[in-house]
Design an enzyme around this catalytic site. Structure first.
Site, PDB file in Angstrom:
ATOM      1  N   HIS A  88      23.546  96.967  38.597  1.00 28.80           N
ATOM      2  CA  HIS A  88      22.588  97.322  39.661  1.00 28.80           C
ATOM      3  C   HIS A  88      22.970  98.661  40.314  1.00 28.80           C
ATOM      4  O   HIS A  88      22.138  99.557  40.462  1.00 28.80           O
ATOM      5  CB  HIS A  88      22.612  96.184  40.686  1.00 28.80           C
ATOM      6  CG  HIS A  88      21.756  96.364  41.886  1.00 28.80           C
ATOM      7  ND1 HIS A  88      20.394  96.515  41.824  1.00 28.80           N
ATOM      8  CD2 HIS A  88      22.072  96.398  43.211  1.00 28.80           C
ATOM      9  CE1 HIS A  88      19.920  96.646  43.056  1.00 28.80           C
ATOM     10  NE2 HIS A  88      20.905  96.584  43.916  1.00 28.80           N
TER      11      HIS A  88
HETATM   12  C1  HEM Z   1      26.898  97.174  47.126  1.00 26.27           C
HETATM   13  C2  HEM Z   1      26.281  98.073  46.471  1.00 26.27           C
HETATM   14  C3  HEM Z   1      24.776  98.125  46.283  1.00 26.27           C
HETATM   15  C4  HEM Z   1      24.040  99.272  46.132  1.00 26.27           C
HETATM   16  C5  HEM Z   1      24.585 100.698  46.101  1.00 26.27           C
HETATM   17  C6  HEM Z   1      22.655  98.892  45.994  1.00 26.27           C
HETATM   18  C7  HEM Z   1      21.588  99.775  45.858  1.00 26.27           C
HETATM   19  C8  HEM Z   1      20.254  99.440  45.817  1.00 26.27           C
HETATM   20  C9  HEM Z   1      19.152 100.372  45.768  1.00 26.27           C
HETATM   21  C10 HEM Z   1      19.289 101.898  45.759  1.00 26.27           C
HETATM   22  C11 HEM Z   1      18.005  99.664  45.725  1.00 26.27           C
HETATM   23  C12 HEM Z   1      16.576 100.228  45.654  1.00 26.27           C
HETATM   24  C13 HEM Z   1      16.058 100.174  44.221  1.00 26.27           C
HETATM   25  C14 HEM Z   1      14.590 100.558  44.136  1.00 26.27           C
HETATM   26  O1  HEM Z   1      13.907 100.580  45.148  1.00 26.27           O
HETATM   27  O2  HEM Z   1      14.092 100.757  43.012  1.00 26.27           O
HETATM   28  C15 HEM Z   1      18.355  98.271  45.765  1.00 26.27           C
HETATM   29  C16 HEM Z   1      17.462  97.229  45.744  1.00 26.27           C
HETATM   30  C17 HEM Z   1      17.812  95.886  45.735  1.00 26.27           C
HETATM   31  N1  HEM Z   1      19.097  95.376  45.757  1.00 26.27           N
HETATM   32 FE1  HEM Z   1      20.831  96.444  45.899  1.00 26.27          FE
HETATM   33  N2  HEM Z   1      22.565  97.528  46.045  1.00 26.27           N
HETATM   34  C18 HEM Z   1      23.829  97.004  46.226  1.00 26.27           C
HETATM   35  C19 HEM Z   1      24.172  95.660  46.325  1.00 26.27           C
HETATM   36  C20 HEM Z   1      23.284  94.609  46.176  1.00 26.27           C
HETATM   37  C21 HEM Z   1      23.656  93.197  46.195  1.00 26.27           C
HETATM   38  C22 HEM Z   1      25.080  92.674  46.368  1.00 26.27           C
HETATM   39  C23 HEM Z   1      22.508  92.485  45.997  1.00 26.27           C
HETATM   40  C24 HEM Z   1      22.296  90.995  45.905  1.00 26.27           C
HETATM   41  C25 HEM Z   1      23.218  90.102  45.614  1.00 26.27           C
HETATM   42  C26 HEM Z   1      21.409  93.437  45.886  1.00 26.27           C
HETATM   43  C27 HEM Z   1      20.082  93.114  45.693  1.00 26.27           C
HETATM   44  C28 HEM Z   1      19.017  93.991  45.683  1.00 26.27           C
HETATM   45  C29 HEM Z   1      17.623  93.592  45.606  1.00 26.27           C
HETATM   46  C30 HEM Z   1      17.100  92.162  45.509  1.00 26.27           C
HETATM   47  C31 HEM Z   1      16.868  94.786  45.658  1.00 26.27           C
HETATM   48  C32 HEM Z   1      15.351  94.928  45.637  1.00 26.27           C
HETATM   49  C33 HEM Z   1      14.932  95.180  44.213  1.00 26.27           C
HETATM   50  C34 HEM Z   1      14.281  94.007  43.593  1.00 26.27           C
HETATM   51  O3  HEM Z   1      13.747  93.153  44.307  1.00 26.27           O
HETATM   52  O4  HEM Z   1      14.308  93.926  42.347  1.00 26.27           O
HETATM   53  N3  HEM Z   1      21.916  94.715  46.004  1.00 26.27           N
HETATM   54  N4  HEM Z   1      19.744  98.156  45.810  1.00 26.27           N
END
Ligand code: HEM
Length: 208
Positions: free
Chosen positions: A168
């Site tokens: 991710h």
């Molecule tokens: C710790 C470092 C993390 C970074 C740098 C990060 C970064 C990002 C970014 C940049 C997005 C936007 C993507 C887009 O809009 O296309 C996003 C969306 C998201 N992230 Fe993270 N994330 C992190 C951790 C996590 C963790 C630990 C989880 C869940 C266990 C998570 C769950 C999600 C979800 C559910 C979305 C919305 C996208 C979707 O629904 O498919 N993230 N993240």
């Protein structure tokens, strides 16, 4: 970062705060969990005030992560329902990895890969939480055999989750212009048009 008034809003402040609470809890859980997993990682307990404090805090941080993950699930699940165009996108994923993302099927707010990852996280979180609670002897006293099975499930689910989150974060960094969506809430029109054209058209009404 200076905001261009033509940028598109991708996340509200509430969505971003929700995401970062989950992200920060995840990092704390991975560090403290690894400290229990192998003696080589035991020094990481120093970050949490020593061994006993790490052992006390880890499950409570897990509860916070699960509660905030449930909120995030309720916000995002509808946008992650698989559609035919996502299946087509997944069939062509090799082209995109080779750097040719111009011939990919049009995507909505999330692409097929993001959606698969989303449901993979949901499965991992359920397994982590159920097995973690089963092992929480401060509150529950399940038979020792159940605790043993739970500890294997917990370790396997943790490896699964760490692997998914590495993917991710890598994808978020690799697709330039994505991280700012979670930092400032906005993306450029060019980013949206190139990576999520269906969403771009919906947001702007531009069908060119
Ligand atoms: C710790 C470092 C993390 C970074 C740098 C990060 C970064 C990002 C970014 C940049 C997005 C936007 C993507 C887009 O809009 O296309 C996003 C969306 C998201 N992230 Fe993270 N994330 C992190 C951790 C996590 C963790 C630990 C989880 C869940 C266990 C998570 C769950 C999600 C979800 C559910 C979305 C919305 C996208 C979707 O629904 O498919 N993230 N993240």
């Amino acid at each position: 970062m200076r905001r261009n008034p033509r940028d598109l809003q991708r996340y509200s402040a509430g969505e971003r705060a929700n995401h970062w609470v989950v992200g920060i809890c995840f990092i704390l859980l991975a560090l403290s969990g690894l400290a229990f997993f192998h003696p080589a990682f035991f020094p990481l307990t120093q970050l949490f005030g020593g061994g006993p404090w790490t052992r006390i805090l880890h499950p409570y941080i897990g509860v916070v992560m699960m509660l905030f993950f449930i909120m995030m699930f309720l916000r995002f699940w509808r946008l992650n329902v698989m559609e035919q165009r996502d299946v087509e996108w997944l069939k062509n994923v090799n082209k995109m990895i080779d750097g040719n993302d111009h011939d990919m099927p049009e995507q909505g707010k999330y692409n097929g890969g993001q959606k698969v990852l989303f449901w993979g996280l949901v499965v991992g979180m359920l397994a982590l939480t159920a097995s973690g609670v089963a092992m929480w002897r401060a509150w529950l006293h399940l038979p020792v055999d159940m605790v043993r099975v739970a500890s294997v499930v917990h370790a396997a689910a943790a490896v699964w989750m760490i692997g998914l989150i590495i993917m991710h974060v890598y994808a978020a960094i690799w697709t330039r212009g994505t991280i700012r969506a979670m930092l400032y809430g906005t993306v450029t029109r060019a980013w949206a048009k190139q990576h999520h054209r269906g969403w771009y058209r919906k947001m702007t009404g531009d069908n060119s």
